[in-house]
Design a protein around this motif. Structure first.
Motif, PDB file in Angstrom:
ATOM      1  N   SER A 198      44.179  47.739  51.328  1.00  0.00           N
ATOM      2  CA  SER A 198      43.767  47.791  50.598  1.00  0.00           C
ATOM      3  C   SER A 198      44.538  47.363  49.117  1.00  0.00           C
ATOM      4  O   SER A 198      44.959  46.435  48.564  1.00  0.00           O
ATOM      5  CB  SER A 198      42.782  49.201  50.120  1.00  0.00           C
ATOM      6  N   ILE A 199      46.381  48.389  49.745  1.00  0.00           N
ATOM      7  CA  ILE A 199      47.421  47.988  48.961  1.00  0.00           C
ATOM      8  C   ILE A 199      48.077  46.965  48.645  1.00  0.00           C
ATOM      9  O   ILE A 199      48.257  46.297  47.731  1.00  0.00           O
ATOM     10  CB  ILE A 199      48.180  48.882  49.338  1.00  0.00           C
ATOM     11  N   VAL A 200      47.405  45.883  50.162  1.00  0.00           N
ATOM     12  CA  VAL A 200      48.104  44.617  50.138  1.00  0.00           C
ATOM     13  C   VAL A 200      47.776  43.994  49.368  1.00  0.00           C
ATOM     14  O   VAL A 200      47.185  42.620  49.092  1.00  0.00           O
ATOM     15  CB  VAL A 200      48.420  44.663  51.226  1.00  0.00           C
ATOM     16  N   ALA A 201      46.274  44.087  49.337  1.00  0.00           N
ATOM     17  CA  ALA A 201      44.920  43.192  48.751  1.00  0.00           C
ATOM     18  C   ALA A 201      44.978  43.142  47.160  1.00  0.00           C
ATOM     19  O   ALA A 201      45.326  42.564  46.238  1.00  0.00           O
ATOM     20  CB  ALA A 201      43.207  43.669  49.043  1.00  0.00           C
ATOM     21  N   ASP A 206      47.673  40.901  42.263  1.00  0.00           N
ATOM     22  CA  ASP A 206      48.666  41.385  41.107  1.00  0.00           C
ATOM     23  C   ASP A 206      49.684  39.997  41.426  1.00  0.00           C
ATOM     24  O   ASP A 206      49.817  39.721  40.098  1.00  0.00           O
ATOM     25  CB  ASP A 206      49.454  42.190  41.511  1.00  0.00           C
ATOM     26  N   LEU A 207      50.412  39.782  41.655  1.00  0.00           N
ATOM     27  CA  LEU A 207      51.278  38.688  42.554  1.00  0.00           C
ATOM     28  C   LEU A 207      50.563  37.118  41.710  1.00  0.00           C
ATOM     29  O   LEU A 207      50.645  36.358  40.451  1.00  0.00           O
ATOM     30  CB  LEU A 207      50.903  38.198  43.522  1.00  0.00           C
ATOM     31  N   GLN A 208      49.057  36.968  41.840  1.00  0.00           N
ATOM     32  CA  GLN A 208      49.041  35.696  41.592  1.00  0.00           C
ATOM     33  C   GLN A 208      47.922  35.867  40.348  1.00  0.00           C
ATOM     34  O   GLN A 208      48.326  34.979  39.522  1.00  0.00           O
ATOM     35  CB  GLN A 208      47.273  35.629  42.325  1.00  0.00           C
ATOM     36  N   ARG A 209      47.540  37.086  39.674  1.00  0.00           N
ATOM     37  CA  ARG A 209      47.583  37.118  38.269  1.00  0.00           C
ATOM     38  C   ARG A 209      49.439  37.330  37.077  1.00  0.00           C
ATOM     39  O   ARG A 209      49.148  36.549  36.075  1.00  0.00           O
ATOM     40  CB  ARG A 209      47.158  38.906  37.999  1.00  0.00           C
ATOM     41  N   GLY A 210      50.131  37.350  37.967  1.00  0.00           N
ATOM     42  CA  GLY A 210      50.900  37.607  37.601  1.00  0.00           C
ATOM     43  C   GLY A 210      51.976  36.914  36.997  1.00  0.00           C
ATOM     44  O   GLY A 210      52.280  36.074  35.790  1.00  0.00           O
ATOM     45  N   GLU A 211      51.743  35.328  38.284  1.00  0.00           N
ATOM     46  CA  GLU A 211      51.855  33.693  37.804  1.00  0.00           C
ATOM     47  C   GLU A 211      51.251  33.295  37.107  1.00  0.00           C
ATOM     48  O   GLU A 211      51.658  32.807  36.360  1.00  0.00           O
ATOM     49  CB  GLU A 211      51.824  33.300  38.884  1.00  0.00           C
ATOM     50  N   GLY A 212      49.520  33.743  37.170  1.00  0.00           N
ATOM     51  CA  GLY A 212      48.773  32.934  35.954  1.00  0.00           C
ATOM     52  C   GLY A 212      48.816  33.517  34.801  1.00  0.00           C
ATOM     53  O   GLY A 212      48.939  32.474  34.142  1.00  0.00           O
ATOM     54  N   VAL A 213      49.651  34.425  34.509  1.00  0.00           N
ATOM     55  CA  VAL A 213      50.339  34.808  32.816  1.00  0.00           C
ATOM     56  C   VAL A 213      51.459  33.710  32.824  1.00  0.00           C
ATOM     57  O   VAL A 213      51.634  33.783  31.446  1.00  0.00           O
ATOM     58  CB  VAL A 213      49.775  36.303  33.260  1.00  0.00           C
ATOM     59  N   SER A 451      42.177  49.675  43.745  1.00  0.00           N
ATOM     60  CA  SER A 451      42.189  49.635  45.654  1.00  0.00           C
ATOM     61  C   SER A 451      40.208  50.218  45.944  1.00  0.00           C
ATOM     62  O   SER A 451      39.828  51.035  45.403  1.00  0.00           O
ATOM     63  CB  SER A 451      42.873  50.395  45.930  1.00  0.00           C
ATOM     64  N   VAL A 452      40.306  49.806  46.965  1.00  0.00           N
ATOM     65  CA  VAL A 452      38.759  50.033  47.800  1.00  0.00           C
ATOM     66  C   VAL A 452      38.816  51.291  48.114  1.00  0.00           C
ATOM     67  O   VAL A 452      37.584  52.406  47.872  1.00  0.00           O
ATOM     68  CB  VAL A 452      38.420  49.266  48.375  1.00  0.00           C
ATOM     69  N   GLN A 453      39.733  52.214  48.396  1.00  0.00           N
ATOM     70  CA  GLN A 453      40.394  53.003  48.698  1.00  0.00           C
ATOM     71  C   GLN A 453      40.325  54.514  48.029  1.00  0.00           C
ATOM     72  O   GLN A 453      41.092  56.102  48.105  1.00  0.00           O
ATOM     73  CB  GLN A 453      41.695  53.434  49.866  1.00  0.00           C
ATOM     74  N   LYS A 454      40.287  53.758  46.689  1.00  0.00           N
ATOM     75  CA  LYS A 454      40.482  55.115  45.426  1.00  0.00           C
ATOM     76  C   LYS A 454      40.351  55.687  45.451  1.00  0.00           C
ATOM     77  O   LYS A 454      40.024  57.415  45.361  1.00  0.00           O
ATOM     78  CB  LYS A 454      40.403  54.049  43.633  1.00  0.00           C
ATOM     79  N   VAL A 455      38.457  55.887  45.879  1.00  0.00           N
ATOM     80  CA  VAL A 455      37.287  56.815  45.889  1.00  0.00           C
ATOM     81  C   VAL A 455      37.613  57.443  46.693  1.00  0.00           C
ATOM     82  O   VAL A 455      37.827  58.922  46.474  1.00  0.00           O
ATOM     83  CB  VAL A 455      35.525  56.638  45.655  1.00  0.00           C
ATOM     84  N   PHE A 456      38.226  57.386  47.770  1.00  0.00           N
ATOM     85  CA  PHE A 456      38.138  57.990  48.703  1.00  0.00           C
ATOM     86  C   PHE A 456      39.128  59.486  48.785  1.00  0.00           C
ATOM     87  O   PHE A 456      39.670  60.085  49.807  1.00  0.00           O
ATOM     88  CB  PHE A 456      38.300  57.177  50.920  1.00  0.00           C
ATOM     89  N   VAL A 457      40.656  58.416  48.957  1.00  0.00           N
ATOM     90  CA  VAL A 457      41.642  59.416  48.537  1.00  0.00           C
ATOM     91  C   VAL A 457      41.827  60.724  47.110  1.00  0.00           C
ATOM     92  O   VAL A 457      41.369  61.225  47.418  1.00  0.00           O
ATOM     93  CB  VAL A 457      43.008  58.428  48.289  1.00  0.00           C
ATOM     94  N   THR A 458      40.693  60.331  46.488  1.00  0.00           N
ATOM     95  CA  THR A 458      40.541  61.128  45.150  1.00  0.00           C
ATOM     96  C   THR A 458      39.852  62.548  45.565  1.00  0.00           C
ATOM     97  O   THR A 458      40.222  63.213  44.901  1.00  0.00           O
ATOM     98  CB  THR A 458      39.923  60.166  43.850  1.00  0.00           C
ATOM     99  N   THR A 459      38.821  61.957  46.598  1.00  0.00           N
ATOM    100  CA  THR A 459      37.405  62.361  46.562  1.00  0.00           C
ATOM    101  C   THR A 459      38.431  63.802  47.685  1.00  0.00           C
ATOM    102  O   THR A 459      38.404  64.993  47.507  1.00  0.00           O
ATOM    103  CB  THR A 459      36.134  62.604  47.751  1.00  0.00           C
ATOM    104  N   LEU A 460      38.900  62.837  48.657  1.00  0.00           N
ATOM    105  CA  LEU A 460      39.540  63.486  49.579  1.00  0.00           C
ATOM    106  C   LEU A 460      40.915  65.031  49.032  1.00  0.00           C
ATOM    107  O   LEU A 460      40.787  66.222  49.539  1.00  0.00           O
ATOM    108  CB  LEU A 460      40.527  63.080  50.374  1.00  0.00           C
ATOM    109  N   SER A 461      41.508  64.745  48.470  1.00  0.00           N
ATOM    110  CA  SER A 461      42.663  65.612  47.575  1.00  0.00           C
ATOM    111  C   SER A 461      41.386  66.638  46.563  1.00  0.00           C
ATOM    112  O   SER A 461      42.238  67.573  46.594  1.00  0.00           O
ATOM    113  CB  SER A 461      43.539  64.813  47.352  1.00  0.00           C
ATOM    114  N   THR A 462      40.544  66.143  45.919  1.00  0.00           N
ATOM    115  CA  THR A 462      39.730  67.290  45.532  1.00  0.00           C
ATOM    116  C   THR A 462      39.258  68.298  45.688  1.00  0.00           C
ATOM    117  O   THR A 462      38.924  69.387  45.465  1.00  0.00           O
ATOM    118  CB  THR A 462      39.318  66.254  43.553  1.00  0.00           C
TER     119      THR A 462
END
Length: 748
Positions: A198-201, A206-213, A451-462
């Motif tokens: 998910s972080i690689v994605a 971000d790379l495409q967006r940065g170059e696009g700007v 990140s598609v893992q954001k909800v998983f990581v957040t719920t796991l930690s809380t």
């Protein structure tokens, strides 16, 4: 003064003239190289792309925390494994849809290499409590449970990739079914590999967006500078070639060492900025040289004049580019002395992209000049537009001897001491928030919302804090030691609570809960008062502290390499000892100011609305950002130092009086520095719009550093100080002067 009318061209001039004479050969070579790099890094002709080879994770160093982690993860078995987790929260644990999950997974996935842990099937203790081994798998509020599936390899082999993919697919199908049956529940699938993916994605996006700007705005700036698409396109073509070449180089490096997702974004942004800067300088100087040659020799063969202009461009602007790139390479070389793999990988990547940017500026750009030659000195199409054309024509790309920058410099020269002191005080004021600096690890605390893992990581930690990676964990050899130490640590004022000791690997782990803002300070307190028995501290905050300490331990060597390399190069270029020392001080002030802005904007949360992040998740400045800003910010600052010094030194060598040389040097370089600074700010600002927090912070830090360096430092502080100390500015001891007379870097 007109173009330099030197005799035989130097090495750079001869190479450039040769490429200008046979430009299509140079373009074909570059096309083959760039095409090969694109095919390897992006096309996957070897079976995988660069992005498929990336790794991700919190930066680490060999330390107390890493040794403690090894103790907790070591087992008698040599088998390797991967664990995938199905998280279910916000449900009644007696609901048939929930109790059926475990048996269904067993029937779908059961095999010799797959182990499924169904916490609901494990009986409770006689007193009705959960057994310590499975208690972390239940949510603290009693409305959630974790199902884990471990895929093991055979012998010492890695788990079968197809089997891991099958497990992930089955768990995702189960997730989708549960979301339909339990619409109010939170159901997610997570694993270390899914988090990396998910972080690689996010990084790729971000790379495409940065170059696009960055690329369109950079083109717009160069259109204003040059007044035509052809002239503006030459630096951009060189930059695109350098970026793709850098990705190809990183693909090759990935076979020698791990490349983190962060490396790609950092190196691409730096490579884009350097390439455009260098191309801008080369094209601008060529137009100046060629126009001067045409005006001075109206009846001469235009091809001969063009090749001469290309050669002189390489011997002057190309020489400056070479010095600038060398200085940036020296700054990048300092990263190689650090122990963490991530920092060394960025250093290697930076050296690679610098070499490619230099090659592009010194070979590809001259070939493009040979093709575009005459069209570059004619007024561009934009200059014929109403209103806009007049403004572009007045702005021009060949600065007159008198203009905005020379007038500004002469005003500064009236009160040089006062301006020097005021500029220094302004930079120190901007740097003052650094006094409250807190170090942080944004790769774990500020996972992007995209990140598609954001909800998983957040719920796991809380909701499952004992199952998530702890911020602080105590590690001992025995349960009795763990209990004794836990009682001692629980009394610390900023400790929220201490968990029950759990046996893991070859040790016992006790989780210490703290407010994320206090984590690193609590680690320091715990380590400052250790028990008598063998004991160590690990966890996210401990690893961040150890990583920071690892960088601090090697920092003096990195600073020494960069400082000595810069002093040596600037001395060989100018013959002065004062000039390089002045450059080091000025760069230190601007970098300190950029750190102050980082603390004010991110740690204090003032950039939250503008940059789109949750201030409660950002507890300080990422330590990696500080190191990279020091290296790359210093390298970029030296770029502008070289641009100015090369012009001033030309004039001084030609016999122009000191103050006048400073004013004319600023006039001739000021427009290019302003344009290059604006472009590189756009580049870093473009990448700062991405979602990865470390890239956000680095983009802002470098953009601020460049803005301050290209304006307050180079336009005010440098000319003020050089004027104030003009009597000693070109001084060096006699023995150093003798060295310079023999080995000094000169044109031609």
């Amino acid at each position: 003064m007109g173009a330099l009318e030197s005799g035989e061209p130097g090495v750079l001039g001869r190479i450039a003239a040769s490429l200008g004479r046979r430009p299509w050969l140079g373009l074909v070579v570059w096309a083959v190289l760039v095409g090969g790099a694109a095919a390897a890094a992006l096309g996957g002709i070897t079976g995988e792309t660069l992005f498929e080879r990336l790794v991700s994770g919190a930066p680490t160093a060999t330390s107390e925390s890493s040794r403690a982690d090894d103790k907790l993860t070591s087992t008698a078995s040599s088998a390797k494994s991967q664990t995938v987790t199905l998280l279910v929260h916000g449900v009644d644990l007696t609901d048939p849809a929930v109790t059926a999950i475990g048996p269904d997974l067993v029937s779908l996935l059961g095999s010799d290499t797959v182990t499924i842990v169904d916490p609901l099937s494990i009986p409770t203790a006689p007193d009705g409590s959960r057994l310590p081994a499975v208690a972390p798998l239940f949510a603290e509020d009693g409305r959630g449970v974790l199902f884990t599936v471990k895929v093991s390899g055979v012998g010492d082999a890695d788990p079968d990739a197809a089997e891991v993919d099958h497990v992930v697919s089955v768990l995702k199908d189960t997730r989708d079914t549960l979301r339909t049956d339990l619409p109010d529940a939170t159901v997610e699938v997570g694993s270390t590999q899914l988090l990396v993916d998910s972080i690689v994605a996010v990084s790729e996006n971000d790379l495409q967006r940065g170059e696009g700007v960055a690329l369109p705005i950079a083109l717009l700036v160069m259109l204003v500078v040059f007044g035509g698409f052809i002239a503006a396109g030459v630096p951009l073509i060189g930059a695109i070639a350098a970026i793709i070449g850098a990705l190809g180089a990183l693909f090759g490096i990935s076979h020698l060492m791990d490349i983190d997702t962060t490396v790609i974004n950092v190196i691409t942004a730096v490579g884009l900025g350097l390439s455009i800067d260098y191309g801008l300088l080369m094209v601008s100087r060529f137009r100046e040289e060629y126009r001067s040659a045409l005006a001075g020799h109206p009846g001469a063969d235009r091809r001969t004049l063009k090749l001469g202009a290309i050669a002189r461009t390489a011997d002057t602007a190309g020489r400056t580019v070479l010095y600038s790139g060398t200085t940036f390479a020296i700054a990048s070389l300092g990263l190689l002395v650090f122990e963490p793999r991530l920092v060394r990988a960025i250093g290697v990547g930076a050296l690679s992209v610098t070499a490619i940017a230099l090659a592009s500026a010194l070979t590809l750009v001259p070939a493009l000049l040979g093709i575009a030659g005459d069209r570059l000195v004619r007024p561009g199409a934009l200059t014929r537009l109403p209103l806009v054309g007049r403004a572009i024509t007045r702005f021009g790309d060949v600065a007159p001897d008198e203009g905005v920058f020379s007038r500004l410099t002469r005003r500064v020269q009236r009160h040089p001491a006062l301006i020097t002191v005021l500029c220094a005080l302004a930079l120190l004021a901007l740097a003052s928030p650094v006094l409250s600096l807190r170090l942080a690890n944004t790769s774990t605390d500020a996972l992007p919302a995209s990140s598609v893992q954001k909800v998983f990581v957040t719920t796991l930690s809380t909701e499952f804090p004992d199952a998530a990676t702890p911020r602080i964990a105590l590690v001992t050899d025995t349960e009795a030691d763990a209990t004794t130490w836990a009682t001692q640590v629980e009394s610390l004022p900023r400790v929220t609570s201490v968990g029950t000791p759990t046996e893991l690997g070859e040790g016992w782990r006790t989780i210490v809960r703290v407010d994320p803002v206090d984590g690193i300070d609590v680690v320091r307190e715990i380590r400052a008062d250790r028990p008598d028995f063998p004991a160590s501290v690990t966890g996210t905050d401990a690893r961040t502290l150890d990583f920071s300490q690892s960088l601090l331990d090697r920092a003096p060597w990195a600073i020494l390499i960069v400082a000595l390399g810069t002093i040596l190069l600037l001395f060989l270029m100018t013959g002065s000892l004062i000039v390089p020392l002045k450059a080091l001080v000025a760069s230190t002030l601007s970098l300190g100011a950029s750190f102050g802005v980082l603390v004010w904007g991110f740690q204090w949360g003032n950039f939250a609305g503008l940059m789109g992040f949750d201030p409660t998740e950002v507890h300080g400045v990422d330590v990696l950002v500080l190191v990279l800003t020091l290296a790359f910010g210093f390298g970029l600052a030296m770029d502008y130092e070289m641009f100015i010094l090369s012009r001033i030194k030309e004039l001084v060598d030609a016999g122009v009086e000191g103050r006048e040389a400073i004013a004319l040097g600023l006039q001739r370089s000021g427009r290019i520095i302003s344009s290059a600074g604006l472009i590189i700010v756009v580049v870093f600002a473009g990448f700062a719009t991405g979602d990865l927090m470390v890239i956000k912070q680095l983009g802002v830090a470098l953009a601020v550093a460049v803005v301050l360096d290209a304006t307050l430092v180079r336009m005010l502080l440098v000319p003020a100080f050089m004027t104030w100390q003009e009597r000693i500015m070109w001084w060096a001891p006699r023995w150093m002067k003798r060295i310079h007379s023999r080995f000094g870097l000169r044109e031609g």
